[in-house]
Design a protein around this motif. Structure first.
Motif, PDB file in Angstrom:
ATOM      1  N   VAL A 286       0.854  -1.194   0.000  1.00 28.00           N
ATOM      2  CA  VAL A 286       0.000   0.000   0.000  1.00 28.00           C
ATOM      3  C   VAL A 286       0.888   1.242   0.000  1.00 28.00           C
ATOM      4  N   THR A 287       1.938   1.209   0.817  1.00 23.02           N
ATOM      5  CA  THR A 287       2.846   2.349   0.897  1.00 23.02           C
ATOM      6  C   THR A 287       3.510   2.616  -0.448  1.00 23.02           C
ATOM      7  N   VAL A 288       3.985   1.539  -1.087  1.00 20.86           N
ATOM      8  CA  VAL A 288       4.687   1.701  -2.370  1.00 20.86           C
ATOM      9  C   VAL A 288       3.753   2.291  -3.412  1.00 20.86           C
ATOM     10  N   THR A 291       3.247   5.856  -2.711  1.00 22.10           N
ATOM     11  CA  THR A 291       4.479   6.603  -2.992  1.00 22.10           C
ATOM     12  C   THR A 291       4.631   6.851  -4.486  1.00 22.10           C
ATOM     13  N   ILE A 292       4.329   5.812  -5.277  1.00 21.32           N
ATOM     14  CA  ILE A 292       4.446   5.977  -6.733  1.00 21.32           C
ATOM     15  C   ILE A 292       3.467   7.047  -7.207  1.00 21.32           C
ATOM     16  N   ALA A 293       2.239   6.992  -6.697  1.00 21.84           N
ATOM     17  CA  ALA A 293       1.234   7.984  -7.087  1.00 21.84           C
ATOM     18  C   ALA A 293       1.714   9.386  -6.702  1.00 21.84           C
ATOM     19  N   PHE A 294       2.262   9.501  -5.530  1.00 27.10           N
ATOM     20  CA  PHE A 294       2.739  10.791  -5.036  1.00 27.10           C
ATOM     21  C   PHE A 294       3.879  11.308  -5.923  1.00 27.10           C
ATOM     22  N   THR A 295       4.797  10.404  -6.305  1.00 27.11           N
ATOM     23  CA  THR A 295       5.929  10.801  -7.142  1.00 27.11           C
ATOM     24  C   THR A 295       5.455  11.266  -8.511  1.00 27.11           C
ATOM     25  N   LEU A 296       4.509  10.499  -9.092  1.00 21.75           N
ATOM     26  CA  LEU A 296       3.973  10.891 -10.407  1.00 21.75           C
ATOM     27  C   LEU A 296       3.363  12.286 -10.339  1.00 21.75           C
ATOM     28  N   TYR A 297       2.589  12.502  -9.264  1.00 23.10           N
ATOM     29  CA  TYR A 297       1.945  13.801  -9.089  1.00 23.10           C
ATOM     30  C   TYR A 297       3.006  14.901  -8.983  1.00 23.10           C
ATOM     31  N   LEU A 298       4.035  14.631  -8.184  1.00 17.20           N
ATOM     32  CA  LEU A 298       5.098  15.618  -7.964  1.00 17.20           C
ATOM     33  C   LEU A 298       5.755  15.993  -9.292  1.00 17.20           C
ATOM     34  N   PHE A 299       6.074  14.965 -10.100  1.00 17.49           N
ATOM     35  CA  PHE A 299       6.775  15.255 -11.345  1.00 17.49           C
ATOM     36  C   PHE A 299       5.871  15.947 -12.356  1.00 17.49           C
TER      37      PHE A 299
END
Lengths: 308, 353
Positions: A286-288, A291-299
């Motif tokens: 769930v964390t991973v 995290t991936i969703a958060f990173t995509l959003y950030l970029f």
């Protein structure tokens, strides 16, 4: 004649037989690393994903399939929820703070004419310490009895009594945040300093001719040209902060009473100490995913603001 | 051969070899019977102890012997100031001494991880409570449990312990005592040499020991543990492993190790050590060993012999911390912890036998 020979030689070099030979060579050279990656990364990843759907614990290592039970359970676990929110908040604040401080330091050092190399070396100091040592150091700084912070505040006459830095929920998160920012700022500063120094001075000279002030030069020249460096710095920074298990474990261990629980303290406790490997694996996945969703959003946001 | 422990061996039982076939009753006779009892589960002996430790109260003789404090204490509490015989007295003393000298606090307990649950457990037992009942159902949320949790909460709320106690472990609390910041303190025997060294500790020569206080249940309980040896079931040469254990726990080796500070687990070694200590200039050297021997023989108890002891403390400790910090009421906190522990043990299959 000479051309012909060359052409046939080229043809010979790229003939199907040679190509097949070359690709066999490539495969042979890559094979060891592929095998290592399969065993060290791919297999554990897939196996732990499988485990997250079973009832596997270290005390009772039986892999009985139990559908989404672990996932349902973690969604109902208030401590997991709290650790999750704490982690997001913690990462948001510390990454921003370390980034802004690193940016500020890089610009300040770039403008320093004398002693720049000394400052650069001093900047590296936090990077020379093991994170565990930083945790111990800051735990002592923030100790309420003999800690440096309370002693300084008391000597300055600002404090009567003592502040329990590592007990109060927000103060404890703040203290861990300070240690994390202290540890991670130099990496950002050094990358951005390298970026700043690589910008051609002619651009600034042209801006001077146009009568631009310092902020305008930063906004229109330095910041946009630092784009790729900012990406690298933010990526390294996010990874470093997200690996910050040491500091929080040493300083508070996620306590007291789960007040500073982050995913990095909670998941290992569930998976290793409580032996609930399957539930821990579910939590990690769930964390991973988040995290991936958060990173995509950030970029995506970075792209939008044309920094990249 | 593996190094094992009375508190933790239950989780390794599926991988261990029962030891009774390698050790005759004659060979085991010299060992402390209370420890062997804690090393036995399901009718089998799983450990041979090497050395042990047990809780003991340390108190500051310079404070307890101060005539002015004695008079003040008597006036305030109505009874003589003497080393604590009960946990109630222990609390009064902590309250009385807090702030008596600059930086002085009444007491401190290790306030996190397994340590806090263990400290709670021993006072719970002293108060007549139980951690688990005979069917492995949680029983610590009883009246005795609430009283015990409230004891810790009162200590914290009235600031008789360090504000950061919830982040202190063994080294932290021992250091506070060593620095002279604590009046009376529940501690392990193992720290003795450190406390008695004037180079390290301000309390060197200024403290004494007394056996664990009695709780409301009339029980003097000493949370205890013994480091020990086991033989893995997978061992290829179990006879040789047993021979090595016999050597390492022999009277000769144990005596040599005990001279360095370990508390022994053989009666014969106790006798030799106490005879040696009688020659020391410091009478506490001998008294300490006598208290330890009495405590190990009478008060020794290990945590429940379940594999889930550490997971249990991972549920209980944060709730105890929340109770101490005032986040939750004592009864409610223990009830919640009990419900979680019951669920965990149910999933582990304790109730469907």
């Amino acid at each position: 004649m000479a051309q012909l020979t060359q052409a046939s030689a080229l043809e010979g070099r790229f003939s199907p037989a040679r190509r097949a030979k070359a690709s066999r060579f490539v495969v042979a050279m890559l094979a060891p690393s592929v095998v290592v990656i399969i065993f060290v990364v791919a297999f554990p990843l897939i196996y732990s994903f499988y485990l997250s759907f079973t009832s596997f614990t270290l005390l009772r290592p039986v892999t009985a399939w139990n559908d989404f039970a672990n996932y349902r359970r973690l969604l109902q676990d208030p401590i997991f929820g709290q650790a999750f929110i704490n982690t997001l908040l913690f990462m948001f604040v510390t990454i921003n703070a370390a980034f802004l401080m690193g940016l500020f330091l890089s610009q300040a050092i770039a403008r320093t004419i004398r002693g720049q190399s000394l400052l650069r070396t001093m900047l590296m100091v936090p990077m020379m310490f093991a994170p565990v040592m930083i945790g111990f150091q800051f735990r002592w700084f923030f100790n309420d009895q003999v800690g440096l912070v309370n002693n300084v505040l008391t000597s300055l006459g600002l404090l009567n009594g003592s502040i329990p830095w590592l007990v109060d929920r927000w103060l404890a998160m703040f203290s861990i945040g300070v240690a994390t920012v202290w540890m991670n700022t130099p990496v950002v500063a050094i990358i951005l300093l390298a970026g700043t120094l690589s910008i051609s001075p002619e651009l600034y000279e042209a801006a001077d001719v146009d009568g631009a002030n310092g902020w305008q030069k930063f906004r229109s020249i330095t910041y946009p040209l630092l784009g790729p460096f900012i990406t690298i710095a933010l990526t390294i920074l996010s990874l470093d902060v997200a690996r910050g298990f040491d500091i929080v474990s040493i300083m508070t261990g996620g306590g007291p009473a789960h007040r500073t629980e982050l995913l990095w303290t909670y998941v290992p406790r569930v998976a290793i100490q409580d032996s609930k490997f399957a539930l821990g694996a579910a939590m990690s996945f769930v964390t991973v995913i988040v995290t991936i969703a958060f990173t995509l959003y950030l970029f995506r946001q970075l792209l939008k603001s044309r920094i990249l | 051969m593996v190094w094992d422990h009375t508190s933790f061996f239950s989780q390794y039982i599926p991988f261990l070899e029962p030891l009774e076939k390698y050790f005759t009753p004659e060979e085991l006779k010299d060992f402390s019977q209370a420890i062997l009892k804690s090393a036995t589960r399901d009718g089998h002996l799983w450990l041979i102890p090497r050395h042990a430790d047990i809780s003991v109260v340390h108190y500051r003789t310079d404070l307890y012997g101060n005539e002015q404090y004695k008079a003040e204490f008597k006036a305030k509490y109505g009874y003589d100031l003497a080393p604590p015989e009960t946990w109630k007295q222990f609390f009064d003393h902590a309250e009385f001494f807090t702030g008596k000298e600059p930086g002085l606090l009444g007491t401190n307990f290790a306030g996190k991880e397994e340590a806090l649950s263990g400290r709670f457990y021993e006072i719970l037992v002293a108060n007549g409570g139980k951690m688990l009942d005979e069917n492995f159902k949680p029983a610590f949320n009883s009246e005795a449990g609430v009283k015990t949790a409230q004891f810790f909460r009162d200590l914290y709320e009235r600031k008789l312990v360090p504000a950061d106690m919830t982040s202190l472990l063994w080294d932290g609390v021992a250091n506070n005592f060593c620095q002279g910041n604590i009046a009376v303190h529940n501690e392990w025997f193992g720290w003795y040499a450190y406390f008695q060294d004037p180079k390290n500790c301000k309390v060197a020569g200024k403290f004494d020991l007394i056996r664990q206080p009695v709780g409301e249940g009339g029980i003097r309980s000493g949370w205890a543990g013994a480091h020990a040896f086991s033989i893995p079931a997978s061992s290829k040469n179990k006879e040789a492993a047993a021979a090595l254990i016999k050597f390492l726990t022999s009277e000769k080796i144990m005596y040599e190790e005990a001279k360095l500070g370990f508390l022994p687990v053989r009666d014969s070694v106790w006798a030799r050590l106490i005879a040696d200590a009688a020659k020391s200039d410091n009478p506490l050297d001998k008294k300490r060993l006598e208290i330890a021997q009495t405590a190990i023989a009478n008060d020794f108890f290990a945590p429940p012999l379940i594999a889930e002891w550490i997971p249990l403390t991972n549920i209980l400790t944060p709730k105890l911390q929340a109770i101490m910090l005032g986040d939750i009421d004592a009864k409610q906190g223990l009830d919640e912890a009990a419900a979680e522990v019951e669920k965990m043990l149910e999933e582990a299959g304790y109730y469907n036998k």
